[in-house]
Design an enzyme around this catalytic site. Structure first.
Site, PDB file in Angstrom:
ATOM      1  N   GLY B  40       0.837  -1.199   0.000  1.00  0.00           N
ATOM      2  CA  GLY B  40       0.000   0.000   0.000  1.00  0.00           C
ATOM      3  C   GLY B  40       0.869   1.245   0.000  1.00  0.00           C
ATOM      4  O   GLY B  40       1.904   1.307   0.670  1.00  0.00           O
ATOM      5  N   GLY B  42      -0.847   4.428   0.047  1.00  0.00           N
ATOM      6  CA  GLY B  42      -1.704   5.539   0.445  1.00  0.00           C
ATOM      7  C   GLY B  42      -1.024   6.296   1.570  1.00  0.00           C
ATOM      8  O   GLY B  42       0.181   6.124   1.830  1.00  0.00           O
ATOM      9  N   LEU B  43      -1.777   7.132   2.254  1.00  0.00           N
ATOM     10  CA  LEU B  43      -1.154   7.912   3.315  1.00  0.00           C
ATOM     11  C   LEU B  43      -0.469   7.016   4.322  1.00  0.00           C
ATOM     12  O   LEU B  43       0.657   7.284   4.754  1.00  0.00           O
ATOM     13  CB  LEU B  43      -2.216   8.764   4.007  1.00  0.00           C
ATOM     14  N   ALA B  44      -1.131   5.918   4.692  1.00  0.00           N
ATOM     15  CA  ALA B  44      -0.552   5.042   5.699  1.00  0.00           C
ATOM     16  C   ALA B  44       0.680   4.322   5.149  1.00  0.00           C
ATOM     17  O   ALA B  44       1.747   4.328   5.774  1.00  0.00           O
ATOM     18  CB  ALA B  44      -1.599   4.044   6.186  1.00  0.00           C
ATOM     19  N   HIS B 266     -21.570   8.326   3.954  1.00  0.00           N
ATOM     20  CA  HIS B 266     -21.308   9.763   3.986  1.00  0.00           C
ATOM     21  C   HIS B 266     -22.531  10.529   3.512  1.00  0.00           C
ATOM     22  O   HIS B 266     -23.113  10.195   2.490  1.00  0.00           O
ATOM     23  CB  HIS B 266     -20.116  10.072   3.074  1.00  0.00           C
ATOM     24  N   SER B 284     -17.320  17.121  -0.473  1.00  0.00           N
ATOM     25  CA  SER B 284     -16.755  17.178   0.878  1.00  0.00           C
ATOM     26  C   SER B 284     -17.743  17.693   1.906  1.00  0.00           C
ATOM     27  O   SER B 284     -18.506  18.621   1.675  1.00  0.00           O
ATOM     28  CB  SER B 284     -15.531  18.075   0.894  1.00  0.00           C
ATOM     29  N   ARG B 330     -21.642  12.407  10.712  1.00  0.00           N
ATOM     30  CA  ARG B 330     -22.082  11.837   9.444  1.00  0.00           C
ATOM     31  C   ARG B 330     -23.233  10.857   9.566  1.00  0.00           C
ATOM     32  O   ARG B 330     -24.161  10.886   8.764  1.00  0.00           O
ATOM     33  CB  ARG B 330     -20.911  11.112   8.812  1.00  0.00           C
ATOM     34  N   GLU B 425      -6.739   2.776   6.980  1.00  0.00           N
ATOM     35  CA  GLU B 425      -8.130   2.335   6.962  1.00  0.00           C
ATOM     36  C   GLU B 425      -8.248   0.811   7.051  1.00  0.00           C
ATOM     37  O   GLU B 425      -9.288   0.279   7.429  1.00  0.00           O
ATOM     38  CB  GLU B 425      -8.813   2.858   5.685  1.00  0.00           C
ATOM     39  N   ARG B 435     -16.605   7.263  12.170  1.00  0.00           N
ATOM     40  CA  ARG B 435     -15.423   8.117  12.113  1.00  0.00           C
ATOM     41  C   ARG B 435     -15.832   9.570  11.917  1.00  0.00           C
ATOM     42  O   ARG B 435     -16.696   9.868  11.109  1.00  0.00           O
ATOM     43  CB  ARG B 435     -14.515   7.700  10.959  1.00  0.00           C
TER      44      ARG B 435
HETATM   45  C1  LIG Z   1     -13.660  10.781  -1.692  1.00  0.00           C
HETATM   46  C2  LIG Z   1     -13.055  10.639  -0.325  1.00  0.00           C
HETATM   47  C3  LIG Z   1     -12.779  11.759   0.428  1.00  0.00           C
HETATM   48  C4  LIG Z   1     -12.211  11.642   1.685  1.00  0.00           C
HETATM   49  N1  LIG Z   1     -11.950  12.770   2.390  1.00  0.00           N
HETATM   50  C5  LIG Z   1     -11.357  12.655   3.598  1.00  0.00           C
HETATM   51  C6  LIG Z   1     -11.019  13.823   4.339  1.00  0.00           C
HETATM   52  O1  LIG Z   1     -11.268  14.955   3.910  1.00  0.00           O
HETATM   53  N2  LIG Z   1     -10.407  13.683   5.531  1.00  0.00           N
HETATM   54  C7  LIG Z   1     -10.113  12.448   6.027  1.00  0.00           C
HETATM   55  O2  LIG Z   1      -9.532  12.387   7.104  1.00  0.00           O
HETATM   56  N3  LIG Z   1     -10.412  11.328   5.339  1.00  0.00           N
HETATM   57  C8  LIG Z   1     -11.025  11.399   4.144  1.00  0.00           C
HETATM   58  N4  LIG Z   1     -11.329  10.263   3.453  1.00  0.00           N
HETATM   59  C9  LIG Z   1     -10.901   8.960   3.961  1.00  0.00           C
HETATM   60  C10 LIG Z   1      -9.437   8.753   3.672  1.00  0.00           C
HETATM   61  O3  LIG Z   1      -9.117   9.304   2.422  1.00  0.00           O
HETATM   62  C11 LIG Z   1      -9.034   7.299   3.636  1.00  0.00           C
HETATM   63  O4  LIG Z   1      -9.554   6.632   4.729  1.00  0.00           O
HETATM   64  C12 LIG Z   1      -7.533   7.166   3.687  1.00  0.00           C
HETATM   65  O5  LIG Z   1      -6.954   7.970   2.709  1.00  0.00           O
HETATM   66  C13 LIG Z   1      -7.097   5.746   3.529  1.00  0.00           C
HETATM   67  O6  LIG Z   1      -5.700   5.714   3.433  1.00  0.00           O
HETATM   68  P1  LIG Z   1      -4.904   4.365   3.445  1.00  0.00           P
HETATM   69  O7  LIG Z   1      -3.480   4.720   3.330  1.00  0.00           O
HETATM   70  O8  LIG Z   1      -5.313   3.542   4.602  1.00  0.00           O
HETATM   71  O9  LIG Z   1      -5.393   3.554   2.149  1.00  0.00           O
HETATM   72  P2  LIG Z   1      -5.486   3.938   0.605  1.00  0.00           P
HETATM   73  O10 LIG Z   1      -5.170   5.336   0.340  1.00  0.00           O
HETATM   74  O11 LIG Z   1      -6.783   3.382   0.150  1.00  0.00           O
HETATM   75  O12 LIG Z   1      -4.318   3.118  -0.057  1.00  0.00           O
HETATM   76  C14 LIG Z   1      -4.380   1.752  -0.274  1.00  0.00           C
HETATM   77  C15 LIG Z   1      -3.100   1.334  -0.925  1.00  0.00           C
HETATM   78  O13 LIG Z   1      -3.008  -0.078  -0.896  1.00  0.00           O
HETATM   79  C16 LIG Z   1      -2.780  -0.592  -2.183  1.00  0.00           C
HETATM   80  N5  LIG Z   1      -3.467  -1.873  -2.248  1.00  0.00           N
HETATM   81  C17 LIG Z   1      -4.754  -2.138  -1.922  1.00  0.00           C
HETATM   82  N6  LIG Z   1      -5.012  -3.430  -2.094  1.00  0.00           N
HETATM   83  C18 LIG Z   1      -3.879  -3.996  -2.537  1.00  0.00           C
HETATM   84  C19 LIG Z   1      -3.539  -5.305  -2.921  1.00  0.00           C
HETATM   85  N7  LIG Z   1      -4.418  -6.301  -2.849  1.00  0.00           N
HETATM   86  N8  LIG Z   1      -2.285  -5.519  -3.353  1.00  0.00           N
HETATM   87  C20 LIG Z   1      -1.369  -4.504  -3.416  1.00  0.00           C
HETATM   88  N9  LIG Z   1      -1.647  -3.257  -3.056  1.00  0.00           N
HETATM   89  C21 LIG Z   1      -2.891  -3.005  -2.630  1.00  0.00           C
HETATM   90  C22 LIG Z   1      -3.334   0.429  -3.124  1.00  0.00           C
HETATM   91  O14 LIG Z   1      -2.702   0.307  -4.358  1.00  0.00           O
HETATM   92  C23 LIG Z   1      -2.980   1.720  -2.396  1.00  0.00           C
HETATM   93  O15 LIG Z   1      -1.645   2.055  -2.672  1.00  0.00           O
HETATM   94  C24 LIG Z   1     -11.915  10.375   2.200  1.00  0.00           C
HETATM   95  C25 LIG Z   1     -12.203   9.253   1.445  1.00  0.00           C
HETATM   96  C26 LIG Z   1     -12.792   9.376   0.211  1.00  0.00           C
HETATM   97  C27 LIG Z   1     -13.178   8.141  -0.543  1.00  0.00           C
END
Ligand SMILES: Cc1cc2nc3c(=O)[nH]c(=O)nc-3n(C[C@H](O)[C@H](O)[C@H](O)COP(=O)(O)OP(=O)(O)OC[C@H]3O[C@@H](n4cnc5c(N)ncnc54)[C@H](O)[C@@H]3O)c2cc1C
Ligand code: SF4
Ligand code: FES
Lengths: 251, 637
Positions: B40, B42-44, B266, B284, B330, B425, B435
């Site tokens: 992954g 994403g932010l995490a 949401h 948003s 929400r 997440e 949340r």
């Molecule tokens: C439209 C929208 C707006 C939002 N706005 C806000 C906000 O304003 N404030 C807030 O706090 N939160 C907000 N959220 C929630 C927040 O964006 C997410 O909860 C958060 O970004 C999740 O981050 P993450 O790093 O956990 O996962 P993600 O960003 O979902 O990243 C997942 C990563 O894992 C990888 N991955 C997934 N499955 C696999 C697999 N099987 N094999 C290999 N790689 C894989 C993907 O490629 C990706 O790189 C919003 C969400 C959405 C949908």
């Protein structure tokens, strides 16, 4: 708004793998709602292809809301289609008319190899960022966020540049396949901010060098990039990059 | 199996400090001897991979997209919370902690949430140092806005693209480490299996999505940061590739899944408008700062918004919740929208929408001010719907957005499998049953920048690792079972596409396991899903082969897991005989139609253990002990 139904003819670039020669194939897209996005229209075409035992059209996409930069094709000769400031996933079918023929091709640029159909390899963009598109700070050592005030206009200008989604349309649109808009956007974003100034020269020099190394062309001020950029990145960012680069070369 | 959350002793405010002191450290010279897999970006994931590399570990980082910068986090719009109290309006670490526990309807762990609130301030500092162009006021200092469920202004934002800017910050740190060679990036890879050897997570098997080939990667520890599972519902605000597969594989290998039925709907999304629709777009929640939610007072009133006079409009949130108004959390906002539509007061062609009206804000502040705050959201709305929100009110309706449930983790963010850590997440940790807005970005970054770098060190320093590499027989076994599953899927060659099944599954989940639930509906849904799943394995049609770029196969594999995951969500929802936060069982509500908890019997985390295909999962309970906050009925009146 109320949705209409339209019928279209698609000519789509089909290429089963990178090393195989591709060609345009014709498909009909019927009963398309004008409320659909371009990619939803392709979904509908693909569902039918699968049902008829044919290979669906491969195309990249993920967020479908114009922010991830994953989608992008050349539509009727225009990167992301003819609507300005719009990614392909945000282009809606209400901008097309019944009976239109739409030609859909992948990004074409030397550093972007076709993987399949409309899918290309854009890893060169990551390599460009690796060459210097960052501020060297480790987690843990930062001062308080409000320690350095930044004029609102400066922050806004940095933001305008930082809005780049890394889609590669600027490169596909450029007759020289130059990545100056993409690199200019990153260099401007970071060098406008006080945090990014210490590395500004080095960043500009290394990113430009990398660009050449990866086979991107030179900028000859065609401004096609700006016209096709879905995020409205301005060619002023290229001017800023040039200034940073000159400073770096002559100091 | 016993669940040990490993919460450090001592007073709440000192637990994290104390724990950091007690954790074993890895000698700096030894860090490079440890390999860590982060799935992954994403932010995490990106923050974790970059930070672990900064510390000197060898990191391999995987993602589905063609570049780490495209992870779903990029789409987050509204903002990120931090208890900086720059607004001088009474915020504090304690208040952020309290709001989060209360917002989550008292189903989260106090110690984790408190740590999150503490770290929130470090995140903002680090992000500014990375060059994130947060919004600023005219004096050049950082600006804040308010979000649902809070009465203070603590949300930092970057126009309506906060997630994008935060992710690009983490991505830039990641690219810096990639350039240094300490991180190797593997894009266009999908996790197909987790490899567990001697009870320790020691690697993964991934599919290279370009050529279909399987690849085995070994490591000393595996970090999953694969995001949420909202796409079980098919239509959601998640990106198209968001999936449940990664965490489901871990579950099948022994990691418990916690509170899977806690999913957030949401309140402010663009309503559904056609069967071909591929995703729902969020508007948003920050819009609720200035937009007023209303419906016509008269059910069935089909007049256009501008021809309904003021006195015939029902500003139901302002009326019902005078102190929070349009900014209620929400779950409350979503349920109220549904209630109004169920009463026949919904607007738009389908009657499944309510208005979000900016007329008053534009009158008060002027179009320019409104546009500077929400311009890009308004543009996005107009692009999608063809309507201009400066002139006609937006139409919105709730949509699936976030999943609070996820893999169970202890205070160190380690799952019930040794050496398998889960961030963002994908874990269940901090948000309880609901949340609060702007808290997911905060949690993902706290996990990645400031928690895992310490806790993984403690694990690595205190664990003995038998020599294992990707040649180990268990990797071969995993590869073989992946091959087998793929072959089975490809062989079916039935009549329906995977998307078609996905849509049907999504509707079942939305109807029976969505905003409100009841026992009859849930039981019915369970039967429907099992039947549909059976049909899937007999009648899905996947074109192409497994040895090529094949997006249909990718999707089909994910849909297969959505069936399994949906079932588990329903089992969880059925067992929780109370309402709490987003889990609203109509049989358990207060006289004011709010969720009615049963703290005596359900103040616990439900962690499900896989018991094999076809067997009922085993429930483990982690009791939630509240020593610092008083459990109360949430009220936003
Ligand atoms: C439209 C929208 C707006 C939002 N706005 C806000 C906000 O304003 N404030 C807030 O706090 N939160 C907000 N959220 C929630 C927040 O964006 C997410 O909860 C958060 O970004 C999740 O981050 P993450 O790093 O956990 O996962 P993600 O960003 O979902 O990243 C997942 C990563 O894992 C990888 N991955 C997934 N499955 C696999 C697999 N099987 N094999 C290999 N790689 C894989 C993907 O490629 C990706 O790189 C919003 C969400 C959405 C949908
Ligand atoms: S500058 Fe514009 S066109 Fe080029 S990559 Fe960035 S967003 Fe795309
Ligand atoms: S799919 Fe993300 S920008 Fe188009």
């Amino acid at each position: 708004m109320s949705a209409k139904r339209i019928n279209l003819t698609l000519k789509v670039w089909r290429q089963s793998a990178g090393e195989i020669i591709g060609s345009l194939k014709t498909y009909s897209a019927s009963d398309i709602s004008t409320d659909m996005s371009f990619l939803e229209m392709l979904d509908v075409v693909n569902e039918n292809l699968i049902k008829n035992g044919e290979d669906p059209i491969a195309f990249d996409h993920d967020c479908r809301e114009g922010i991830c930069g994953m989608c992008g094709s050349v539509v009727n000769g225009r990167a992301h289609g003819h609507e300005s400031n719009t990614t392909l996933c945000q282009l809606h079918m209400r901008h097309f008319s019944d009976g239109d023929t739409i030609v859909i091709e992948p990004w074409r640029a030397k550093p972007f190899k076709v993987i399949k159909d409309l899918v290309v390899d854009r890893s060169a963009l990551d390599e460009l960022i690796q060459a210097g598109g960052f501020i060297s700070v480790n987690a843990g050592g930062a001062p308080d966020a409000n320690a350095i005030p930044i004029a609102r206009e400066t922050a806004e200008a940095a933001f305008n540049a930082a809005a780049c989604i890394g889609c590669g349309a600027c490169i596909a649109a450029c007759p020289n396949a130059s990545a100056m808009l993409f690199v200019g956007a990153k260099v401007s974003h970071l060098s406008l901010l006080p945090q990014g100034k210490p590395e500004a020269k080095k960043r500009a020099r290394q990113m430009v060098r990398k660009m050449k190394e990866l086979g991107f062309g030179n900028c000859s001020n065609e401004a096609e990039c700006e016209a096709e950029c879905p995020k409205g990145i301005s060619i002023r960012e290229i001017a800023r990059l040039n200034r940073e680069f000159i400073k770096a070369e002559f100091s | 199996m016993t669940l040990d959350a490993k919460i450090p002793g001592g007073p709440l405010a000192q637990k994290w400090d104390r724990h950091r002191f007690e954790l074993k450290l890895v000698n700096p010279a030894n860090k490079k001897k440890f390999d860590i897999i982060v799935v992954g970006t994403g932010l995490a994931g990106a923050s974790a991979a970059a930070t672990l590399a900064e510390l000197g570990y060898n990191v391999k980082n995987f993602c589905i997209q063609d570049s780490p910068r495209r992870a779903h986090s990029i789409a987050a719009q509204g903002g990120i919370n931090a208890a900086k109290n720059y607004s001088n309006d009474g915020d504090s670490v304690w208040r952020l902690f309290y709001d989060t526990v209360k917002g989550g309807d008292f189903r989260a762990r106090e110690a984790n949430v408190y740590r999150l609130a503490q770290l929130s301030c470090n995140i903002i500092d680090h992000c500014v140092a990375q060059g994130i162009p947060f919004a600023r006021d005219y004096g050049g200092l950082l600006d804040n806005r308010s979000f649902g469920g809070a009465q203070v202004s603590r949300t930092f934002y970057a126009r309506g693209q906060t997630g994008q800017q935060l992710l690009l910050g983490a991505y830039s740190s990641l690219m810096r480490q990639a350039a240094s060679g300490r991180v190797k990036i593997f894009p266009r890879r999908e996790l197909m299996d987790l490899v567990v050897i001697n009870g320790q997570a020691r690697g993964i098997v991934v599919r290279n999505l370009i050529n279909g080939q399987l690849e085995s990667h070994d490591a000393h520890a595996v970090v999953l940061a694969t995001g949420g599972y909202g796409n079980v519902f098919c239509l959601s605000t998640n990106a198209m590739s968001s999936n449940a597969s990664a965490i489901f594989r871990a579950y099948q290998k022994g990691a418990c899944l916690a509170n899977p039925c806690f999913t957030q709907i949401h309140p402010t999304c663009i309503p559904v408008h056609g069967t071909y629709q591929s995703k729902l777009t969020l508007m948003s929640e920050s819009l609720r700062n200035d937009g007023r939610v209303w419906v016509p007072k008269q059910p069935g009133d089909k007049r256009s918004a501008d021809s309904i006079p003021e006195e015939q409009r029902d500003y139901y949130l302002e009326k019902k919740y005078p102190s929070f108004g349009n900014l209620v959390p929400r779950d409350v906002a979503s349920r109220n929208a549904k209630e109004q539509c169920d009463l026949g007061k919904g607007v738009g062609e389908t009657g499944l929408a309510v208005y979000l009206d900016f007329t008053d804000a534009i009158k008060r502040d002027g179009r320019d001010v409104v546009s500077s705050k929400y311009g890009n959201l308004f543009d996005m709305y107009e692009k999608i719907t063809g309507d201009n929100p400066y002139e006609t009110p937006m139409m919105i309706y709730p949509a699936v957005h976030y999943t609070m449930g996820g893999l169970w983790v202890d205070y160190n963010l380690m799952s019930t499998i040794d050496g398998l850590f889960v961030l963002g997440e994908a874990n269940f940790s901090d948000h309880g049953a609901n949340r609060l807005g702007a808290s997911a970005l905060m949690q993902g970054l706290a996990d990645g920048y400031f928690i895992i770098p310490y806790t993984i060190g403690g694990y690595l320093a205190g664990t003995r690792f038998p020599a294992v590499d990707a040649g180990h027989e268990e990797f071969k076994n995993c590869e073989a079972s992946v091959h087998q599953k793929t072959a089975r899927l490809l062989k079916i060659k039935g009549k329906r596409t995977a998307s078609d099944f996905h849509r049907e599954l999504g509707l079942i989940m939305w109807d029976y396991c969505g905003m409100s639930r009841n026992e009859t509906g849930l039981s019915k849904a369970l039967g429907m899903i099992r039947k549909l799943k059976q049909e899937y394995w007999e009648n899905v049609n996947i074109p192409g082969t497994g040895d090529e770029f094949n997006q249909s196969l990718e999707r089909a594999g994910r849909v297969a897991d959505f069936f399994e995951f949906g079932e588990l969500m329903i089992v969880d929802a059925l067992h929780r005989k109370e309402s709490c936060g987003c889990h609203f069982n109509t049989a358990y509500q207060t006289e004011e139609n709010e969720a009615k908890r049963d703290d005596e019997n359900f103040a616990y985390v439900a962690a499900w253990e896989y018991a094999g295909s076809g067997s009922d999962p085993i429930l483990h309970k982690e009791p939630l002990i509240f020593e610092n906050v008083k459990l109360s009925q949430r009220s936003y009146k």
